[in-house]
Design an enzyme around this catalytic site. Sequence first.
Site, PDB file in Angstrom:
ATOM      1  N   PRO A 269       0.809  -1.212   0.000  1.00  0.00           N
ATOM      2  CA  PRO A 269       0.000   0.000   0.000  1.00  0.00           C
ATOM      3  C   PRO A 269       0.842   1.262   0.000  1.00  0.00           C
ATOM      4  O   PRO A 269       1.876   1.325   0.673  1.00  0.00           O
ATOM      5  CB  PRO A 269      -0.795  -0.106   1.313  1.00  0.00           C
ATOM      6  CG  PRO A 269       0.063  -0.950   2.186  1.00  0.00           C
ATOM      7  CD  PRO A 269       0.833  -1.881   1.309  1.00  0.00           C
ATOM      8  N   ARG A 307      -1.818  16.364  -8.736  1.00  0.00           N
ATOM      9  CA  ARG A 307      -2.841  15.329  -8.908  1.00  0.00           C
ATOM     10  C   ARG A 307      -4.176  15.850  -9.456  1.00  0.00           C
ATOM     11  O   ARG A 307      -4.769  15.213 -10.332  1.00  0.00           O
ATOM     12  CB  ARG A 307      -3.080  14.577  -7.591  1.00  0.00           C
ATOM     13  CG  ARG A 307      -1.846  13.876  -7.064  1.00  0.00           C
ATOM     14  CD  ARG A 307      -2.149  13.050  -5.834  1.00  0.00           C
ATOM     15  NE  ARG A 307      -2.846  11.830  -6.160  1.00  0.00           N
ATOM     16  CZ  ARG A 307      -4.113  11.598  -5.904  1.00  0.00           C
ATOM     17  NH1 ARG A 307      -4.849  12.488  -5.307  1.00  0.00           N
ATOM     18  NH2 ARG A 307      -4.654  10.463  -6.261  1.00  0.00           N
ATOM     19  N   TYR A 311      -4.763  13.787 -12.708  1.00  0.00           N
ATOM     20  CA  TYR A 311      -5.702  12.658 -12.578  1.00  0.00           C
ATOM     21  C   TYR A 311      -7.134  13.090 -12.304  1.00  0.00           C
ATOM     22  O   TYR A 311      -7.965  12.256 -11.982  1.00  0.00           O
ATOM     23  CB  TYR A 311      -5.316  11.799 -11.359  1.00  0.00           C
ATOM     24  CG  TYR A 311      -3.946  11.214 -11.314  1.00  0.00           C
ATOM     25  CD1 TYR A 311      -3.427  10.528 -12.407  1.00  0.00           C
ATOM     26  CD2 TYR A 311      -3.183  11.285 -10.152  1.00  0.00           C
ATOM     27  CE1 TYR A 311      -2.171   9.952 -12.333  1.00  0.00           C
ATOM     28  CE2 TYR A 311      -1.929  10.706 -10.076  1.00  0.00           C
ATOM     29  CZ  TYR A 311      -1.432  10.053 -11.173  1.00  0.00           C
ATOM     30  OH  TYR A 311      -0.198   9.478 -11.095  1.00  0.00           O
ATOM     31  N   CYS A 337       1.665  29.545 -14.798  1.00  0.00           N
ATOM     32  CA  CYS A 337       1.157  30.055 -16.057  1.00  0.00           C
ATOM     33  C   CYS A 337       0.655  28.937 -16.963  1.00  0.00           C
ATOM     34  O   CYS A 337       1.175  28.693 -18.048  1.00  0.00           O
ATOM     35  CB  CYS A 337       2.202  30.933 -16.723  1.00  0.00           C
ATOM     36  SG  CYS A 337       2.362  32.459 -15.798  1.00  0.00           S
ATOM     37  N   GLU A 338      -0.285  28.215 -16.433  1.00  0.00           N
ATOM     38  CA  GLU A 338      -1.087  27.233 -17.150  1.00  0.00           C
ATOM     39  C   GLU A 338      -2.385  27.223 -16.347  1.00  0.00           C
ATOM     40  O   GLU A 338      -2.411  27.728 -15.231  1.00  0.00           O
ATOM     41  CB  GLU A 338      -0.497  25.826 -17.052  1.00  0.00           C
ATOM     42  CG  GLU A 338       0.898  25.746 -17.561  1.00  0.00           C
ATOM     43  CD  GLU A 338       1.167  24.500 -18.367  1.00  0.00           C
ATOM     44  OE1 GLU A 338       0.202  23.775 -18.687  1.00  0.00           O
ATOM     45  OE2 GLU A 338       2.337  24.288 -18.676  1.00  0.00           O
ATOM     46  N   TYR A 365       1.514  10.894  -3.324  1.00  0.00           N
ATOM     47  CA  TYR A 365       1.669  11.420  -4.685  1.00  0.00           C
ATOM     48  C   TYR A 365       1.477  12.936  -4.719  1.00  0.00           C
ATOM     49  O   TYR A 365       0.951  13.490  -5.675  1.00  0.00           O
ATOM     50  CB  TYR A 365       0.713  10.700  -5.660  1.00  0.00           C
ATOM     51  CG  TYR A 365       0.820   9.212  -5.528  1.00  0.00           C
ATOM     52  CD1 TYR A 365       1.976   8.560  -5.935  1.00  0.00           C
ATOM     53  CD2 TYR A 365      -0.181   8.454  -4.919  1.00  0.00           C
ATOM     54  CE1 TYR A 365       2.123   7.194  -5.769  1.00  0.00           C
ATOM     55  CE2 TYR A 365      -0.040   7.095  -4.748  1.00  0.00           C
ATOM     56  CZ  TYR A 365       1.117   6.470  -5.176  1.00  0.00           C
ATOM     57  OH  TYR A 365       1.264   5.127  -5.001  1.00  0.00           O
TER      58      TYR A 365
HETATM   59  C1  LIG Z   1       2.337   2.551  -6.990  1.00  0.00           C
HETATM   60  C2  LIG Z   1       2.425   1.142  -6.625  1.00  0.00           C
HETATM   61  C3  LIG Z   1       1.819   0.674  -5.452  1.00  0.00           C
HETATM   62  C4  LIG Z   1       0.992   1.553  -4.524  1.00  0.00           C
HETATM   63  O1  LIG Z   1      -0.258   1.919  -5.038  1.00  0.00           O
HETATM   64  P1  LIG Z   1      -1.269   2.748  -4.119  1.00  0.00           P
HETATM   65  O2  LIG Z   1      -2.445   2.961  -4.963  1.00  0.00           O
HETATM   66  O3  LIG Z   1      -0.613   4.019  -3.728  1.00  0.00           O
HETATM   67  O4  LIG Z   1      -1.545   1.942  -2.903  1.00  0.00           O
HETATM   68  C5  LIG Z   1       2.018  -0.649  -5.135  1.00  0.00           C
HETATM   69  N1  LIG Z   1       2.749  -1.477  -5.917  1.00  0.00           N
HETATM   70  C6  LIG Z   1       3.344  -1.057  -7.042  1.00  0.00           C
HETATM   71  C7  LIG Z   1       4.160  -2.005  -7.840  1.00  0.00           C
HETATM   72  C8  LIG Z   1       3.208   0.256  -7.429  1.00  0.00           C
HETATM   73  O5  LIG Z   1       3.798   0.672  -8.568  1.00  0.00           O
END
Ligand SMILES: *Cc1c(COP(=O)(O)O)cnc(C)c1O
Length: 410
Positions: A269, A307, A311, A337-338, A365
């Site tokens: 995680p 983010r 996203y 400036c975007e 992130y």
């Molecule tokens: C980014 C990533 C995670 C973590 O994902 P989350 O959505 O932040 O929990 C776990 N394993 C791998 C290989 C990743 O690239």
Amino acid sequence: MDLVNDRYTIQGVDLVELTETYGSPLYVYDAEKIEAQFKQLTSAFSGVKMRVKYATKALTNISILKLLRSIGSELDCVSIQEVQMGLKAGFEPEQILYTPNCVSISEIKEAVELGVMINLDNISILEQFGNEFHNTVPVCIRLNPHIMAGGNKKISTGHADSKFGISIYQLQHIIRVVNTYGLNVTGLHMHTGSDILDAEVFLRAAAILFDAAKSFKDLEFIDFGSGFKVGYKEADIVTDIEELGEKLSEAFKEFCKEYGRELEMWFEPGKFLVSESGVFLTKTNVVKTTPATAFVGVDSGMNHLVRPMMYDSYHEIINLSNPNGTKRIYTVVGYICETDTFGLDRKMNEVKEGDVIAFKNAGAYAFSMASNYNSRLKPPEVLIHKGEAKLIRQREVFEDLTRNQIEVDI
Ligand SMILES: *Cc1c(COP(=O)(O)O)cnc(C)c1O
């Protein structure tokens, strides 16, 4: 973040005061929240040997890594530099899983030399790895079970045209390579993508992995990656960790019985452990009304928190300076400036210039994706640990922008 006597605090530390001490903008993390999330995850599973490999990329500050190490977490790293950072934070090489994608065999050899567990996700590299190491270095294989999951397409990694993992349909080819080189495959891995909403998705993917596991006789662990969803809005559906823990523990025990040995269950995680621990504090530079919109312009932008623009992620936005003010509608934007819109049509307590504006869910992130775009300095980071604010990264200075530049005579 608590509201006590009209002041927003974390572990009793006043957030507006933090911006007076350390300036603005500023990232703040709550160590207690990280610990609570870790505890919730580990206690949801029972009767299985479990390891948590925190996804380093989510928030990579060394003090955060040390905190995670102190509570029993291990690491998942996606680059050699993350591996080095983990080692610097005091992790043992055995505690680190290295899960790269599309990196060169030379970087993988470097990781082998550092002694970390290698997780490979394409057949070409698996062959080169076999050529080099045969059965002398254990290896984990990342499979793509093609379970569609996740919110945003950019962070969903399980679909058929994803660049991640080796397709489960190529299992026969994998086995051929493994047998030919006599590879010592000790783990199978999947990471279906972010924001998985229900336990059933996990169980479907797990069943695919259990089935594939029958073809590998020396497994020691199965790594289920991540994808745990946390709440960004009040009404958001989050991953029910307790339900997942219960169901997956059962399925895993059943599988181990069939496999004939007790394997370890690993998770990676990122967001789940650190997202909610973080809050990003900014200051209002201008309140600007146009014929259609009231803009709040803060002293930050997509350079510090990308983010929302990248996203379409939602971050709750709160005016910390005026907790009792009349609610009004604002669009909160950055100074880049975007068009860097943090939030559209947000109901916030009336904002005046100089007010401190907080963005929630800024642990994962957020800083780790910050840049120097527009030649802006990256903000400092503060960790609130045992009721005390500790500076864990200082604000950049102008020299940080020019450090690696070489001026030539022109
Ligand atoms: C980014 C990533 C995670 C973590 O994902 P989350 O959505 O932040 O929990 C776990 N394993 C791998 C290989 C990743 O690239």
